[in-house]
Design a protein around this motif. Sequence first.
Motif, mmCIF file in Angstrom:
data_model
loop_
_atom_site.group_PDB
_atom_site.id
_atom_site.type_symbol
_atom_site.label_atom_id
_atom_site.label_comp_id
_atom_site.label_asym_id
_atom_site.label_seq_id
_atom_site.Cartn_x
_atom_site.Cartn_y
_atom_site.Cartn_z
ATOM 1 N N THR A 11 -42.597 3.545 -6.627
ATOM 2 C CA THR A 11 -42.255 2.589 -7.679
ATOM 3 C C THR A 11 -42.563 1.160 -7.240
ATOM 4 N N THR A 12 -42.274 0.859 -5.980
ATOM 5 C CA THR A 12 -42.570 -0.472 -5.447
ATOM 6 C C THR A 12 -44.070 -0.740 -5.460
ATOM 7 N N LEU A 13 -44.856 0.246 -5.059
ATOM 8 C CA LEU A 13 -46.312 0.080 -5.046
ATOM 9 C C LEU A 13 -46.854 -0.142 -6.458
ATOM 10 N N VAL A 14 -46.295 0.557 -7.441
ATOM 11 C CA VAL A 14 -46.718 0.353 -8.830
ATOM 12 C C VAL A 14 -46.418 -1.070 -9.274
ATOM 13 N N SER A 15 -45.231 -1.565 -8.949
ATOM 14 C CA SER A 15 -44.848 -2.916 -9.342
ATOM 15 C C SER A 15 -45.779 -3.955 -8.723
ATOM 16 N N LEU A 16 -46.149 -3.758 -7.472
ATOM 17 C CA LEU A 16 -47.037 -4.699 -6.795
ATOM 18 C C LEU A 16 -48.469 -4.613 -7.323
ATOM 19 N N ALA A 17 -48.839 -3.436 -7.833
ATOM 20 C CA ALA A 17 -50.209 -3.251 -8.317
ATOM 21 C C ALA A 17 -50.414 -3.825 -9.716
ATOM 22 N N ALA A 18 -49.324 -4.008 -10.476
ATOM 23 C CA ALA A 18 -49.439 -4.459 -11.864
ATOM 24 C C ALA A 18 -49.230 -5.963 -11.973
ATOM 25 N N SER A 19 -49.883 -6.580 -12.949
ATOM 26 C CA SER A 19 -49.705 -8.006 -13.193
ATOM 27 C C SER A 19 -48.332 -8.256 -13.816
ATOM 28 N N ALA A 20 -47.896 -9.523 -13.825
ATOM 29 C CA ALA A 20 -46.549 -9.861 -14.301
ATOM 30 C C ALA A 20 -46.345 -9.500 -15.765
ATOM 31 N N ASP A 21 -47.398 -9.586 -16.595
ATOM 32 C CA ASP A 21 -47.233 -9.306 -18.022
ATOM 33 C C ASP A 21 -47.500 -7.846 -18.378
ATOM 34 N N ARG A 22 -47.722 -6.997 -17.356
ATOM 35 C CA ARG A 22 -47.971 -5.576 -17.610
ATOM 36 C C ARG A 22 -47.006 -4.673 -16.857
ATOM 37 N N GLN A 23 -45.882 -5.222 -16.381
ATOM 38 C CA GLN A 23 -44.938 -4.410 -15.620
ATOM 39 C C GLN A 23 -44.410 -3.242 -16.459
ATOM 40 N N GLY A 24 -44.009 -3.524 -17.697
ATOM 41 C CA GLY A 24 -43.484 -2.463 -18.549
ATOM 42 C C GLY A 24 -44.511 -1.373 -18.800
ATOM 43 N N SER A 25 -45.753 -1.774 -19.075
ATOM 44 C CA SER A 25 -46.812 -0.804 -19.327
ATOM 45 C C SER A 25 -47.085 0.053 -18.095
ATOM 46 N N ALA A 26 -47.142 -0.598 -16.919
ATOM 47 C CA ALA A 26 -47.420 0.144 -15.685
ATOM 48 C C ALA A 26 -46.312 1.141 -15.388
ATOM 49 N N PHE A 27 -45.069 0.694 -15.496
ATOM 50 C CA PHE A 27 -43.955 1.618 -15.262
ATOM 51 C C PHE A 27 -43.916 2.706 -16.331
ATOM 52 N N GLY A 28 -44.279 2.346 -17.568
ATOM 53 C CA GLY A 28 -44.305 3.342 -18.627
ATOM 54 C C GLY A 28 -45.317 4.434 -18.359
ATOM 55 N N VAL A 29 -46.498 4.049 -17.854
ATOM 56 C CA VAL A 29 -47.532 5.036 -17.550
ATOM 57 C C VAL A 29 -47.103 5.943 -16.404
ATOM 58 N N THR A 30 -46.559 5.361 -15.340
ATOM 59 C CA THR A 30 -46.157 6.196 -14.204
ATOM 60 C C THR A 30 -44.963 7.083 -14.557
ATOM 61 N N GLN A 31 -44.019 6.543 -15.340
ATOM 62 C CA GLN A 31 -42.921 7.391 -15.796
ATOM 63 C C GLN A 31 -43.432 8.464 -16.745
ATOM 64 N N GLY A 32 -44.420 8.110 -17.570
ATOM 65 C CA GLY A 32 -45.026 9.106 -18.446
ATOM 66 C C GLY A 32 -45.730 10.196 -17.658
ATOM 67 N N ALA A 33 -46.413 9.816 -16.570
ATOM 68 C CA ALA A 33 -47.055 10.811 -15.710
ATOM 69 C C ALA A 33 -46.019 11.737 -15.092
ATOM 70 N N GLY A 34 -44.896 11.136 -14.672
ATOM 71 C CA GLY A 34 -43.821 11.965 -14.142
ATOM 72 C C GLY A 34 -43.276 12.910 -15.198
ATOM 73 N N SER A 35 -43.146 12.421 -16.419
ATOM 74 C CA SER A 35 -42.648 13.265 -17.510
ATOM 75 C C SER A 35 -43.636 14.377 -17.843
#
Length: 450
Positions: A371-395
């Motif tokens: 989760t930390t690596l995802v946050s660092l990889a995403a830009s400030a205005d795309r945090q929700g989208s990045a977490f949404g994609v990774t959570q979606g992949a987990g789902s």
Amino acid sequence: MQDPRAVVRPTSGRRRALFAVLAIVFIDLLGFGVVIPILPFYVRDFGASDVVYGLLAASYSLMQFVFAPLLGQLSDSRGRRPILMISLAGNAVAWTVFGLGGEVGAVAGTTAGLATLFLARMLAGAMGGNIATAQAYIADVTPADRRAGALGLVGAAFGLGFVFGPALGSVLASDAVVAGAAATFPDFLPTTRFSLPSFGAALLSLLAFVATAAFLPEPDRHAGPARRPRVIGEFVDAFRDATLRPLVAAFLVASVAFSGIQIAFIPYVADVYGYDASQAGLLLTYVGALAVFNQGVLVGRLARRVPARRLATAGALLLVVALGAFPFSPEIGRALLGEVRLFGFGPRVVALLGALTLLSLGNSLLTVALTTLVSLAASADRQGSAFGVTQGAGSLGRTVGPPIMTALYAVVVYWSPFVLGALLTVGIVALLATVTVAEAPVGDPAESID
């Protein structure tokens, strides 16, 4: 009282906002945890097989796969707070309907009752995509070099939910509580060992909704552009991004691998150890207590000394060992301890608790670090989208995994879903070797989140 519509400034109120969202996550997950001990028994009460139980679990994750990216994307453009409020209200409705499944089955037949359970779980799964929004909120109010510790606290809130949730669910499902409720509640309100935990979960979601409305401010952040909500496009974009691609894939594989323990845990301890819902709930409470310590204390301290990718690799390796050992706990216990008892526990139980301890530690390290690596990889205005994609992949992994794992458990051999999970986890180690995220430098171990 602070106006909840006010924003969180980077220099003031960050700690208050952090702990407000953690409290809301805890209450929400407490409600989710309340229902866990009753799920397989609820399905079996309809005369359905464990395969149906696996499909029920998969229906939740399928909807989470669809809605987590959408909710994350909407939270980038419309705000974190309104998305959290909508999802919590939806959860309250979902768990209420879930508790009525038995009544529907008694009146309209087994098929209608099971359909009610599936519809309620699907709504709960859609609303359960809010975890991406909560994680994005944490990233909004936390500097990059403190993010692993803060995201670890989200995991600790999860753990607390699983400490008290299954325990509370076991209490609400007990004969004494059901009898007391039947004597107290009006006749039109169903009072069974399945309805009471479900209604308790609905009440907790409603409480989290009220807390969000009253106490949670909108974070001060750069809002992303309003875009047309899309699911597949978000995943395509993520897999085109060389930095995000291995992380999304790791979330997907980890979820498939871990679905074996998630879906077959209660049937396994029921069939091999003879445990009922209350005893299984106590084991889940133990796992939750470990998660609280691991993610709330241990991982945060390790993250200030060890890079996130290294922590993720260590977690994956621990999961390989734990998943492979778990189904053979009775044999391992007898081989290592013979007839020796430790702290009043026999060798079979000691080995089971040992495997669960390794499982919790490995999962904590891997989840928080990814989760930390995802946050660092995403830009400030795309945090929700990045977490949404990774959570979606987990789902998606939790959608594909449960039917496969329950079929292996019921049709092939009881240990096969756990061993397959261990083999799949080896692939995560290979994926982590390709991660190229520029990590924040480790800080002073004495520093804390403020």
